[in-house]
Scaffold this motif. Structure first.
Motif, PDB file in Angstrom:
ATOM      1  N   ASP A 115      13.818 -40.831  48.967  1.00  0.00           N
ATOM      2  CA  ASP A 115      13.704 -41.528  47.686  1.00  0.00           C
ATOM      3  C   ASP A 115      14.609 -40.918  46.618  1.00  0.00           C
ATOM      4  O   ASP A 115      14.575 -41.335  45.452  1.00  0.00           O
ATOM      5  CB  ASP A 115      12.253 -41.503  47.195  1.00  0.00           C
ATOM      6  CG  ASP A 115      11.719 -40.090  46.988  1.00  0.00           C
ATOM      7  OD1 ASP A 115      12.444 -39.115  47.300  1.00  0.00           O
ATOM      8  OD2 ASP A 115      10.572 -39.952  46.512  1.00  0.00           O
ATOM      9  N   HIS A 123      14.479 -37.694  45.653  1.00  0.00           N
ATOM     10  CA  HIS A 123      13.888 -36.546  44.951  1.00  0.00           C
ATOM     11  C   HIS A 123      14.514 -35.248  45.452  1.00  0.00           C
ATOM     12  O   HIS A 123      15.083 -35.187  46.546  1.00  0.00           O
ATOM     13  CB  HIS A 123      12.365 -36.532  45.095  1.00  0.00           C
ATOM     14  CG  HIS A 123      11.841 -35.910  46.356  1.00  0.00           C
ATOM     15  ND1 HIS A 123      11.531 -36.649  47.486  1.00  0.00           N
ATOM     16  CD2 HIS A 123      11.558 -34.619  46.671  1.00  0.00           C
ATOM     17  CE1 HIS A 123      11.069 -35.845  48.424  1.00  0.00           C
ATOM     18  NE2 HIS A 123      11.083 -34.596  47.956  1.00  0.00           N
ATOM     19  N   PRO A 148      11.480 -39.504  41.479  1.00  0.00           N
ATOM     20  CA  PRO A 148      12.045 -40.491  40.549  1.00  0.00           C
ATOM     21  C   PRO A 148      11.063 -40.975  39.485  1.00  0.00           C
ATOM     22  O   PRO A 148      11.441 -41.149  38.322  1.00  0.00           O
ATOM     23  CB  PRO A 148      12.469 -41.631  41.481  1.00  0.00           C
ATOM     24  CG  PRO A 148      12.818 -40.942  42.756  1.00  0.00           C
ATOM     25  CD  PRO A 148      11.811 -39.836  42.885  1.00  0.00           C
ATOM     26  N   ILE A 151      10.908 -38.313  36.633  1.00  0.00           N
ATOM     27  CA  ILE A 151      12.210 -37.682  36.389  1.00  0.00           C
ATOM     28  C   ILE A 151      12.242 -36.952  35.039  1.00  0.00           C
ATOM     29  O   ILE A 151      13.034 -36.022  34.849  1.00  0.00           O
ATOM     30  CB  ILE A 151      13.345 -38.731  36.500  1.00  0.00           C
ATOM     31  CG1 ILE A 151      14.700 -38.040  36.716  1.00  0.00           C
ATOM     32  CG2 ILE A 151      13.352 -39.671  35.302  1.00  0.00           C
ATOM     33  CD1 ILE A 151      15.799 -38.988  37.166  1.00  0.00           C
ATOM     34  N   LYS A 163      21.176 -42.093  50.181  1.00  0.00           N
ATOM     35  CA  LYS A 163      20.980 -41.303  48.957  1.00  0.00           C
ATOM     36  C   LYS A 163      22.091 -40.261  48.791  1.00  0.00           C
ATOM     37  O   LYS A 163      22.501 -39.963  47.658  1.00  0.00           O
ATOM     38  CB  LYS A 163      19.608 -40.619  48.971  1.00  0.00           C
ATOM     39  CG  LYS A 163      18.440 -41.603  48.898  1.00  0.00           C
ATOM     40  CD  LYS A 163      18.516 -42.492  47.666  1.00  0.00           C
ATOM     41  CE  LYS A 163      17.297 -43.394  47.512  1.00  0.00           C
ATOM     42  NZ  LYS A 163      17.202 -44.440  48.546  1.00  0.00           N
ATOM     43  N   VAL A 220      18.849 -42.649  38.569  1.00  0.00           N
ATOM     44  CA  VAL A 220      17.382 -42.649  38.657  1.00  0.00           C
ATOM     45  C   VAL A 220      16.894 -41.637  39.687  1.00  0.00           C
ATOM     46  O   VAL A 220      15.684 -41.377  39.786  1.00  0.00           O
ATOM     47  CB  VAL A 220      16.821 -44.041  39.017  1.00  0.00           C
ATOM     48  CG1 VAL A 220      17.258 -45.064  37.988  1.00  0.00           C
ATOM     49  CG2 VAL A 220      17.207 -44.473  40.420  1.00  0.00           C
ATOM     50  N   TYR A 221      17.814 -41.057  40.455  1.00  0.00           N
ATOM     51  CA  TYR A 221      17.447 -40.086  41.478  1.00  0.00           C
ATOM     52  C   TYR A 221      17.560 -38.673  40.907  1.00  0.00           C
ATOM     53  O   TYR A 221      18.642 -38.275  40.470  1.00  0.00           O
ATOM     54  CB  TYR A 221      18.352 -40.215  42.698  1.00  0.00           C
ATOM     55  CG  TYR A 221      18.402 -41.604  43.288  1.00  0.00           C
ATOM     56  CD1 TYR A 221      17.235 -42.320  43.528  1.00  0.00           C
ATOM     57  CD2 TYR A 221      19.612 -42.208  43.605  1.00  0.00           C
ATOM     58  CE1 TYR A 221      17.274 -43.596  44.058  1.00  0.00           C
ATOM     59  CE2 TYR A 221      19.666 -43.481  44.135  1.00  0.00           C
ATOM     60  CZ  TYR A 221      18.494 -44.179  44.360  1.00  0.00           C
ATOM     61  OH  TYR A 221      18.536 -45.433  44.880  1.00  0.00           O
TER      62      TYR A 221
END
Length: 241
Positions: free
Chosen positions: A140, A142, A148, A151, A198, A211-212
């Motif tokens: 995801d 992270h 996320p 965050i 990712k 957003v990561y």
């Protein structure tokens, strides 16, 4: 950013172990934040079995970037995994192992661990500085245990934060992004095809990648190194090292 791509996870483990030995050499003390996960497990096996006699373990002090809030006997404990795959196979003084007490109340433990880092580590602008922080990246996006959906914890005032896994609701204690980015060296260990999307987003800064949490890793030292296998690097425009 230094991106190293190797054939498979075993070659990643060998090459990272050689890097670790090089980083530890010639230092009076070497403060390292460890990561959990499947890739470090293989790395710890190789480091212990093939490189242990090349490191003066009395000078290496281990910490964790994050830990699940479970007892040290629990199979989900990052500490337990490290004992099984590394500490039980090397001659490391007990006082050099600084675990996050996952069995304790999370908020109090985050505060205790932050204080420990302040005492043990040099500080830069008030932030504890590790010599090396080892990170992974989740499917995801992270890293450490900054997810996320949380965050905002990346820039939290406290050096250590309490995070919540988005699916299980499990609590975790994690260092924040300021501590990660203050480290002298940061190394990502990432293997497997499930991580390729990712990895591409974070390294190549694709649209929406901000957003990561892993995309926020940008050490002030400029020393960021990725150890990838070909599967994890499959979407990158990179030649293998």
């Amino acid at each position: 950013m230094d991106i190293k791509i190797y054939k498979d996870k075993n070659e990643v483990a060998v090459q990272f172990s050689a890097y670790f030995v090089e980083q530890a050499a010639g230092r009076d003390v070497f403060h390292v934040a460890l990561s959990g996960g499947s890739t470090p497990k293989i790395v710890f096996d190789v480091l212990a079995e093939n490189f242990a006699d090349q490191v003066d373990w009395s000078k290496v002090h281990f910490y964790w970037g994050d830990e699940r809030c479970v007892p040290p006997s629990d199979d989900e404990s990052n500490y337990k995994m490290t004992v099984e795959h590394l500490f039980s196979k090397i001659d490391i003084p007990n006082e050099n192992i600084n675990r996050i007490l996952g069995e304790k109340e999370p908020n109090g433990e985050a505060m205790r661990y932050a204080n420990l880092l302040e005492i043990d580590l040099d500080r830069v602008d008030g932030i504890p500085q590790f010599d090396l922080v080892i990170l992974g990246i989740g499917d995801d996006g992270h890293t450490a245990s900054i997810f996320p959906h949380e965050i905002k914890l990346w820039n939290a005032e406290d050096h250590c934060v309490v995070a919540t896994h988005p699916d299980s609701g499990q609590k975790r204690v994690s260092i924040n992004g300021k501590v990660i980015n203050t480290a002298k060296e940061v190394a990502f260990l990432v293997t497997g095809a499930s991580k390729a999307e990712k990895v591409e987003a974070v390294i190549e800064k694709t649209e929406g990648s901000d957003v990561y949490p892993a995309s926020l890793v940008n050490p002030k030292s400029g020393r960021l190194i990725w150890f990838l296998d070909e599967e994890a690097a499959a979407k990158l425009n990179q030649d293998p090292s």
